[in-house]
Scaffold this motif. Structure first.
Motif, PDB file in Angstrom:
ATOM      1  N   LYS A  75       0.701  -1.427   0.000  1.00  0.00           N
ATOM      2  CA  LYS A  75      -0.052  -0.064  -0.044  1.00  0.00           C
ATOM      3  C   LYS A  75       0.990   1.104   0.073  1.00  0.00           C
ATOM      4  O   LYS A  75       0.498   2.248  -0.736  1.00  0.00           O
ATOM      5  CB  LYS A  75      -1.109  -0.109   1.201  1.00  0.00           C
ATOM      6  N   ALA A  76       1.883   1.288   1.023  1.00  0.00           N
ATOM      7  CA  ALA A  76       2.917   2.472   0.688  1.00  0.00           C
ATOM      8  C   ALA A  76       3.418   2.759  -0.642  1.00  0.00           C
ATOM      9  O   ALA A  76       3.756   3.724  -0.939  1.00  0.00           O
ATOM     10  CB  ALA A  76       3.891   2.077   2.011  1.00  0.00           C
ATOM     11  N   ALA A  78       2.390   1.636  -3.453  1.00  0.00           N
ATOM     12  CA  ALA A  78       1.294   2.208  -4.320  1.00  0.00           C
ATOM     13  C   ALA A  78       1.307   3.557  -4.230  1.00  0.00           C
ATOM     14  O   ALA A  78       0.823   4.348  -5.169  1.00  0.00           O
ATOM     15  CB  ALA A  78       0.164   1.401  -4.141  1.00  0.00           C
ATOM     16  N   ALA A  79       1.416   4.172  -3.022  1.00  0.00           N
ATOM     17  CA  ALA A  79       0.874   5.553  -2.765  1.00  0.00           C
ATOM     18  C   ALA A  79       2.054   6.587  -3.313  1.00  0.00           C
ATOM     19  O   ALA A  79       1.775   7.439  -3.839  1.00  0.00           O
ATOM     20  CB  ALA A  79       0.831   5.850  -1.098  1.00  0.00           C
ATOM     21  N   ARG A  80       3.179   5.853  -3.313  1.00  0.00           N
ATOM     22  CA  ARG A  80       4.308   6.708  -4.059  1.00  0.00           C
ATOM     23  C   ARG A  80       4.397   6.766  -5.432  1.00  0.00           C
ATOM     24  O   ARG A  80       4.991   7.676  -5.985  1.00  0.00           O
ATOM     25  CB  ARG A  80       5.732   5.993  -3.625  1.00  0.00           C
ATOM     26  N   ARG A  81       3.341   5.714  -6.175  1.00  0.00           N
ATOM     27  CA  ARG A  81       3.410   5.879  -7.550  1.00  0.00           C
ATOM     28  C   ARG A  81       2.165   6.680  -8.007  1.00  0.00           C
ATOM     29  O   ARG A  81       1.998   6.863  -9.396  1.00  0.00           O
ATOM     30  CB  ARG A  81       3.095   4.185  -8.100  1.00  0.00           C
ATOM     31  N   GLN A  82       1.049   7.040  -7.202  1.00  0.00           N
ATOM     32  CA  GLN A  82      -0.082   7.592  -7.488  1.00  0.00           C
ATOM     33  C   GLN A  82       0.217   9.272  -7.734  1.00  0.00           C
ATOM     34  O   GLN A  82       0.645   9.765  -6.602  1.00  0.00           O
ATOM     35  CB  GLN A  82      -1.157   7.527  -6.473  1.00  0.00           C
ATOM     36  N   CYS A  83      -0.366   9.715  -8.848  1.00  0.00           N
ATOM     37  CA  CYS A  83      -0.079  11.300  -9.027  1.00  0.00           C
ATOM     38  C   CYS A  83      -0.939  12.076  -8.220  1.00  0.00           C
ATOM     39  O   CYS A  83      -2.101  11.645  -8.377  1.00  0.00           O
ATOM     40  CB  CYS A  83      -0.061  11.447 -10.313  1.00  0.00           C
ATOM     41  N   PRO A  84      -0.571  13.018  -7.458  1.00  0.00           N
ATOM     42  CA  PRO A  84      -1.292  13.921  -6.578  1.00  0.00           C
ATOM     43  C   PRO A  84      -2.180  14.912  -7.724  1.00  0.00           C
ATOM     44  O   PRO A  84      -3.089  15.321  -7.360  1.00  0.00           O
ATOM     45  CB  PRO A  84      -0.499  14.727  -5.649  1.00  0.00           C
ATOM     46  N   GLY A  87      -4.249  11.756 -10.234  1.00  0.00           N
ATOM     47  CA  GLY A  87      -4.728  10.567  -9.592  1.00  0.00           C
ATOM     48  C   GLY A  87      -4.383   9.301  -9.937  1.00  0.00           C
ATOM     49  O   GLY A  87      -5.292   8.426  -9.748  1.00  0.00           O
ATOM     50  N   ASP A  89      -2.123   5.886 -11.488  1.00  0.00           N
ATOM     51  CA  ASP A  89      -1.045   5.247 -10.935  1.00  0.00           C
ATOM     52  C   ASP A  89       0.260   5.490 -12.196  1.00  0.00           C
ATOM     53  O   ASP A  89      -0.100   5.084 -13.306  1.00  0.00           O
ATOM     54  CB  ASP A  89      -1.033   3.678 -10.835  1.00  0.00           C
ATOM     55  N   THR A 100       4.790  15.549  -9.148  1.00  0.00           N
ATOM     56  CA  THR A 100       3.680  14.989  -9.939  1.00  0.00           C
ATOM     57  C   THR A 100       4.305  14.037 -10.871  1.00  0.00           C
ATOM     58  O   THR A 100       5.375  14.143 -11.122  1.00  0.00           O
ATOM     59  CB  THR A 100       2.811  15.888 -10.536  1.00  0.00           C
TER      60      THR A 100
END
Length: 112
Positions: A75-76, A78-84, A87, A89, A100
């Motif tokens: 999960k951690a 995956a969060a580093r791969r998600q663009c703020p 949104g 991946d 970004t």
């Protein structure tokens, strides 16, 4: 506790290892204090590089990865791969320098 024994770079006696070396052996320091240190001299008046050593005979085995820890790690990552920004991946770890994904950081300004 007295002063730590200090060894020159690459001249530590057998029985001592750095954290990385312990990990490669499937071990961890296991709460023990630093047993010695290595020093590598540097040029131009800078202080030496220091590496801390631990006793191999006092090291403990690495704890196994539990399913919950494995899920938390996934999960951690995956969060580093998600663009703020968008949104999505990105498929790679978002660079901290950009903040970004690359398409959001450098949008194509050409009208097609």
């Amino acid at each position: 506790m007295g002063a730590l024994p200090v060894f020159r770079w690459r001249l530590a006696p057998d029985g001592y290892a750095t954290r990385r070396q312990l990990r490669a052996l499937g071990l961890r320091p296991g709460g023990q204090d630093v047993a010695a240190q290595l020093e590598r001299p540097r040029r131009r008046g800078r202080g030496p590089l220091v590496a801390y050593l631990y006793r191999i005979d006092r090291a403990k085995p690495v704890r196994p990865m539990t399913p919950a820890r494995r899920a938390a790690l996934a999960k951690a990552l995956a969060a580093r791969r998600q663009c703020p920004g968008c949104g999505r991946d990105a498929g790679y770890v978002i660079p901290a320098s950009l903040g970004t994904c690359v398409p959001c950081a450098y949008p194509d300004t050409r009208a097609a």
